[in-house]
Design a protein around this motif. Structure first.
Motif, PDB file in Angstrom:
ATOM      1  N   THR A 217       0.721  -1.278   0.116  1.00 21.59           N
ATOM      2  CA  THR A 217       0.048   0.014   0.018  1.00 21.59           C
ATOM      3  C   THR A 217       0.848   1.155   0.026  1.00 21.59           C
ATOM      4  N   ARG A 218       2.113   1.137   0.937  1.00 21.24           N
ATOM      5  CA  ARG A 218       2.681   2.381   0.938  1.00 21.24           C
ATOM      6  C   ARG A 218       3.357   2.382  -0.505  1.00 21.24           C
ATOM      7  N   MET A 219       3.926   1.574  -1.270  1.00 24.19           N
ATOM      8  CA  MET A 219       4.617   1.600  -2.491  1.00 24.19           C
ATOM      9  C   MET A 219       3.653   2.043  -3.588  1.00 24.19           C
ATOM     10  N   ILE A 220       2.453   1.714  -3.491  1.00 23.28           N
ATOM     11  CA  ILE A 220       1.448   2.481  -4.223  1.00 23.28           C
ATOM     12  C   ILE A 220       1.590   3.863  -3.988  1.00 23.28           C
ATOM     13  N   TYR A 221       1.404   4.302  -2.861  1.00 26.74           N
ATOM     14  CA  TYR A 221       1.311   5.755  -2.595  1.00 26.74           C
ATOM     15  C   TYR A 221       2.636   6.309  -2.929  1.00 26.74           C
ATOM     16  N   ASP A 222       3.752   5.853  -2.515  1.00 25.52           N
ATOM     17  CA  ASP A 222       4.953   6.280  -3.240  1.00 25.52           C
ATOM     18  C   ASP A 222       4.960   6.574  -4.662  1.00 25.52           C
ATOM     19  N   SER A 223       4.638   5.483  -5.269  1.00 30.39           N
ATOM     20  CA  SER A 223       4.898   5.365  -6.969  1.00 30.39           C
ATOM     21  C   SER A 223       3.856   6.621  -7.453  1.00 30.39           C
ATOM     22  N   LEU A 224       2.618   6.895  -6.986  1.00 31.87           N
ATOM     23  CA  LEU A 224       1.719   7.854  -7.285  1.00 31.87           C
ATOM     24  C   LEU A 224       2.441   8.969  -6.873  1.00 31.87           C
ATOM     25  N   ARG A 225       2.921   9.221  -5.618  1.00 30.15           N
ATOM     26  CA  ARG A 225       3.565  10.446  -5.286  1.00 30.15           C
ATOM     27  C   ARG A 225       4.735  11.119  -6.427  1.00 30.15           C
ATOM     28  N   VAL A 226       5.642  10.047  -6.675  1.00 33.28           N
ATOM     29  CA  VAL A 226       6.566  10.276  -7.289  1.00 33.28           C
ATOM     30  C   VAL A 226       6.051  10.558  -8.897  1.00 33.28           C
ATOM     31  N   ALA A 606      30.652 -19.070  -5.840  1.00 34.89           N
ATOM     32  CA  ALA A 606      30.656 -17.860  -5.472  1.00 34.89           C
ATOM     33  C   ALA A 606      30.205 -16.940  -6.403  1.00 34.89           C
ATOM     34  N   LEU A 607      29.122 -17.179  -7.299  1.00 36.34           N
ATOM     35  CA  LEU A 607      28.696 -16.443  -8.334  1.00 36.34           C
ATOM     36  C   LEU A 607      27.217 -15.984  -8.065  1.00 36.34           C
ATOM     37  N   ILE A 608      26.871 -14.919  -8.618  1.00 34.59           N
ATOM     38  CA  ILE A 608      25.661 -14.391  -8.615  1.00 34.59           C
ATOM     39  C   ILE A 608      24.985 -14.149 -10.102  1.00 34.59           C
ATOM     40  N   TYR A 609      24.038 -14.825 -10.226  1.00 35.53           N
ATOM     41  CA  TYR A 609      23.112 -14.839 -11.368  1.00 35.53           C
ATOM     42  C   TYR A 609      22.061 -13.681 -11.649  1.00 35.53           C
ATOM     43  N   PRO A 610      22.383 -12.915 -12.501  1.00 31.35           N
ATOM     44  CA  PRO A 610      21.489 -11.870 -12.837  1.00 31.35           C
ATOM     45  C   PRO A 610      20.254 -12.264 -13.278  1.00 31.35           C
ATOM     46  N   ASN A 611      20.097 -13.471 -13.930  1.00 32.17           N
ATOM     47  CA  ASN A 611      18.782 -14.123 -14.389  1.00 32.17           C
ATOM     48  C   ASN A 611      17.887 -14.444 -13.407  1.00 32.17           C
ATOM     49  N   ARG A 612      18.499 -14.680 -12.164  1.00 27.52           N
ATOM     50  CA  ARG A 612      17.648 -15.354 -11.074  1.00 27.52           C
ATOM     51  C   ARG A 612      17.021 -14.329 -10.080  1.00 27.52           C
ATOM     52  N   PHE A 613      17.636 -13.095 -10.210  1.00 29.25           N
ATOM     53  CA  PHE A 613      16.774 -11.978  -9.655  1.00 29.25           C
ATOM     54  C   PHE A 613      15.293 -12.070 -10.087  1.00 29.25           C
ATOM     55  N   THR A 614      14.598 -11.917  -9.065  1.00 29.02           N
ATOM     56  CA  THR A 614      12.905 -11.662  -9.608  1.00 29.02           C
ATOM     57  C   THR A 614      12.673 -10.148 -10.166  1.00 29.02           C
ATOM     58  N   ASP A 615      11.653 -10.119 -10.875  1.00 26.28           N
ATOM     59  CA  ASP A 615      11.465  -8.894 -11.594  1.00 26.28           C
ATOM     60  C   ASP A 615      10.580  -7.857 -10.592  1.00 26.28           C
ATOM     61  N   ARG A 616      11.278  -7.635  -9.389  1.00 26.23           N
ATOM     62  CA  ARG A 616      10.719  -6.753  -8.425  1.00 26.23           C
ATOM     63  C   ARG A 616      10.466  -5.334  -8.990  1.00 26.23           C
ATOM     64  N   TRP A 617      11.226  -5.006 -10.154  1.00 19.46           N
ATOM     65  CA  TRP A 617      11.265  -3.572 -10.752  1.00 19.46           C
ATOM     66  C   TRP A 617       9.905  -3.425 -11.185  1.00 19.46           C
ATOM     67  N   ALA A 618       9.151  -4.424 -11.612  1.00 21.63           N
ATOM     68  CA  ALA A 618       7.830  -4.383 -12.202  1.00 21.63           C
ATOM     69  C   ALA A 618       6.700  -3.824 -11.047  1.00 21.63           C
ATOM     70  N   GLU A 619       7.243  -4.103  -9.919  1.00 24.78           N
ATOM     71  CA  GLU A 619       6.268  -3.599  -8.617  1.00 24.78           C
ATOM     72  C   GLU A 619       6.417  -2.388  -8.685  1.00 24.78           C
ATOM     73  N   TRP A 620       7.447  -1.510  -8.707  1.00 19.28           N
ATOM     74  CA  TRP A 620       7.849  -0.074  -8.750  1.00 19.28           C
ATOM     75  C   TRP A 620       7.177   0.787  -9.843  1.00 19.28           C
ATOM     76  N   GLY A 621       6.273   1.619  -9.441  1.00 21.14           N
ATOM     77  CA  GLY A 621       5.282   2.377 -10.574  1.00 21.14           C
ATOM     78  C   GLY A 621       4.126   1.464 -10.857  1.00 21.14           C
ATOM     79  N   ASP A 622       3.763   0.580 -10.485  1.00 22.65           N
ATOM     80  CA  ASP A 622       2.398  -0.272 -10.749  1.00 22.65           C
ATOM     81  C   ASP A 622       1.338   0.114 -10.233  1.00 22.65           C
ATOM     82  N   VAL A 623       0.627   0.978 -11.081  1.00 19.59           N
ATOM     83  CA  VAL A 623      -0.645   1.677 -10.537  1.00 19.59           C
ATOM     84  C   VAL A 623      -1.673   1.004 -11.076  1.00 19.59           C
TER      85      VAL A 623
END
Length: 714
Positions: A217-226, A606-623
């Motif tokens: 809920t706060r993320m929706i508010y922050d996205s709308l405010r930005v 000791a490897l980090i795989y970029p393709n494993r990161f979830t697409d949390r970017w889609a949640e920011w700005g989702d109105v």
């Protein structure tokens, strides 16, 4: 769910109220001492719940209250229990003038509201979750009537008699329902209820769920405010336009769409999903989550006109130093009542024992705790006042009196004590973080292993702190401020092409068009919405280093600290307040191809795989809950990533961030020094407003076919 006729005075049919003294007449010490003694004797003993693991986040714990004393007529009667958390509804004895229909309406309006709200947001935010089912253990007929003077538990009809609480349609206990399935009108949905409830018996699962509801809920508010702020900036550049506040526009949109939380019940005590130490940049955020329902007044209360016994009850206060007679010592507060001030906030006449002042006195008499939110000046805030609001937990009012203030006018004063057993106050954490920024060695200097593990490779130092054991592992790695790409990656640089904006980029320039015709950031460098990939201006662009389209390439801004944690091993936190949507740092390492990664995993992963990161970017700005026609960004597109980051020898501060299924940091792919879509930078942005000293967390994703396990650096 239990419904209490009165939280106190259960053996009195009509409890005699504490004398309400008119303004100008001090409360007699004997009467005050009797009231304090009676109240203190009934103060509940708080209990603690296990905090959320990895990373640990201390949530506010509902404080238990005394149960009503059962009489000989009803001691065998048990309340109806529904699955999940339930509430106690605090009401006073029904006045003699009330009709039986009023009593029936009141009883019919009592149902498990939190289960309904829970399911509403589970459907809104998690389509795959199963519907919550109620399982009452006992059933009562509508004709069952208990002794109205006993203060015993009032039986509540099963949720099905109210149209169900699983469909999320009637948000007001039946008020405003219509023939189209019970959907309540927006006007009805925005009206605050007169019911006072206290949440209790939350399980760890419940706490995590409601925390996620509040976060989203706060993320929706922050996205709308930005987004609203970016729109304001464009209009200001185009014409002489009267600036509107983005925080008000965002809150009004959410209110119109019925996304404000806890509007149909007034919660006494802790708000589920709101943690002690949470920081809010605007007063409207407090209203949206139900922490404080007044946009300007410092005392939030149920008015006497809505109260069942005709007496106001206070639920929360804001302590911000607005009154000269206030005294704040942390656990003890001398709080001045409201009223008597002019437009310059100076006391010019006597206060009256009415409204919020009377509500605080009534809360003291009934032993009802209040939430305390502190307004503090904080460096790096975006609002005009430079003030933030920090939730500091529950306090009990143990005394009140009428006194002559510093200005010579009568002021009502209230003494508040913080209830024991709660997490550390957020305001105290902010003060400690400020002290560390001024003097990094002011707190346990022997535990500070390094003032800057980056060795000046970052614009600001990265502190290393360990007060648990003797582990010094982060000092054994070479600090890598930027990702190390192979030389062949830079072969696709676009042959030196870039924008030709001399005085700064504008809408329609070459780099903006690569981002879909819009800026990725506002003028403050806040991410507007997540995208598959963002193109920033690069070395071949003619724009200045201060261009709006150059954000992540400037490096670290927040003063981060790698610290030792008992729960997560090594973790990362910030000494600065990080705003929602703000850039934090890059996740760096040495880029290796798929074939190289398969060889390296033979000697330990000791490897980090970029393709494993979830697409949390889609949640920011989702109105989408505000605009049903909202479409998730799909341009610019990016192919599947086929590389890994080796952090076995060279790494940066991001490698020590812990994994969480409810993270506060997202990964956004960015290109600026080359145009090879197969090898973007991994840039980290805040998904929410992150208070100082709170651990940062990422969603590292799930396993894939490479190694069959989740690879987390620490």
């Amino acid at each position: 769910m239990e419904s209490f006729i009165s939280a106190e005075n259960t053996n009195q049919p009509n409890p005699t109220p504490f004398p309400l003294f008119p303004p100008g007449i001090p409360i007699p010490p004997t009467a005050r001492e009797n009231a304090v003694t009676a109240t203190a004797a009934k103060i509940p003993t708080p209990f603690l719940l296990i905090p959320k693991p990895e990373p640990v986040e201390e949530c506010s714990t509902p404080i238990p209250i005394p149960t009503a004393t059962a009489t000989a007529n009803n001691e065998d009667i048990k309340p109806i229990f529904h699955s999940g958390p339930h509430r106690e509804t605090l009401t006073a004895p029904t006045p003699p003038s009330a009709t039986s229909s009023d009593q029936n309406d009141s009883e019919n309006a009592l149902y498990d509201e939190f289960n309904r709200v829970s399911q509403l947001f589970r459907m809104a935010f998690g389509p795959g979750m199963q519907q919550l089912e109620a399982s009452p253990q006992n059933e009562f007929s509508n004709d069952t009537v208990l002794d109205p003077n006993s203060g015993a538990i009032v039986p509540v009809p099963p949720p099905q008699q109210h149209g169900g609480y699983g469909n999320g349609n009637d948000a007001g206990g039946g008020e405003g329902s219509s023939s189209n399935g019970g959907n309540m009108s927006l006007a009805k949905r925005s009206i605050r209820s007169k019911d006072l409830v206290r949440v209790k018996d939350l399980t760890i699962k419940d706490m995590r769920h409601f925390r996620e509801v509040v976060r989203r809920t706060r993320m929706i508010y922050d996205s709308l405010r930005v987004l609203a702020t970016a729109e304001e900036e464009r209009k200001l550049m185009m014409a002489d336009w009267k600036k509107a506040r983005g925080d008000l526009r965002a809150s009004n949109l959410m209110k119109t769409c019925g996304l404000w939380l806890n509007r149909d019940k007034r919660i006494v005590g802790a708000i589920p999903g709101v943690c002690i130490g949470d920081v809010f940049l605007y007063r409207m955020e407090l209203c949206i989550v139900g922490l404080h329902g007044q946009t300007q007044a410092g005392i939030d209360y149920l008015p006497a006109s809505l109260s069942s016994n005709g007496e106001p009850i206070a639920t929360s206060v804001i302590v911000s130093g607005g009154y000269e007679d206030d005294m704040d010592e942390g656990d003890v507060i001398i709080y001045s009542g409201h009223g008597g001030q002019d437009k310059h906030y100076k006391q010019v006449f006597h206060q009256k024992l009415e409204g919020g002042n009377l509500a605080l006195e009534r809360s003291m008499y009934y032993g009802i705790e209040v939430r305390v939110i502190r307004g503090l000046q904080c460096e790096g805030t975006v609002n005009a006042t430079g003030k933030v609001y920090v939730y500091d937990g529950l306090y009990r009012i143990i005394d009140c009196w009428f006194d002559v203030g510093k200005s010579g006018f009568g002021v009502y004063k209230y003494k508040l004590f913080r209830i024991d057993g709660q997490p550390k106050m957020g305001s105290a954490v902010l003060k400690e973080a400020g002290m560390l920024k001024r003097d990094p060695l002011c707190f346990k200097p022997m535990c500070c292993l390094s003032l800057d593990i980056s060795q000046r490779r970052e614009p600001v130092g990265v502190r290393l702190f360990n007060d648990i054991d003797k582990n010094r592992d982060p000092l054994c790695y070479e600090y890598l401020p930027k990702t190390n790409f192979p030389a062949f990656v830079f072969h696709q640089t676009g042959n030196g092409t870039g924008c030709q904006c001399v005085n700064g980029c504008f809408e329609g320039c070459f780099c903006v068009m690569k981002n879909g015709g819009e800026f990725a950031y506002n003028q403050s460098g806040i991410l507007l919405r997540g995208k598959p990939v963002i193109f920033e201006c690069g070395p071949f662009c003619r724009c200045s280093p201060n261009c709006q389209n150059r954000v992540t390439q400037k490096g670290l801004k927040s003063r981060l600290e790698v610290f030792r944690s008992r729960e997560t091993g090594w973790g990362v936190r910030s000494l600065d307040l990080i705003q929602a949507g703000a850039f934090i740092c890059e996740y760096t390492g040495v880029v290796v191809t798929r074939q190289q990664a398969q060889i390296l995993t033979m000697n330990g992963d000791a490897l980090i795989y970029p393709n494993r990161f979830t697409d949390r970017w889609a949640e920011w700005g989702d109105v989408s809950l505000i605009n049903p026609s909202y479409v998730r960004p799909s341009f610019p597109s990016i192919p599947p990533l086929d590389f890994a980051l080796d952090v076995s020898r060279m790494r940066n501060v991001a490698c020590y961030m812990s994994h969480s299924s409810s993270p506060n940091v997202l990964v956004q792919f960015v290109l600026y020094d080359h145009n090879n879509l197969m090898f973007p930078h991994l840039m980290l942005f805040a998904m929410e407003t992150i208070p100082p000293m709170r651990e940062l967390s990422l969603d590292y994703g799930v396993t894939d076919e490479w190694t069959g396990k989740l690879a987390i650096c620490n």
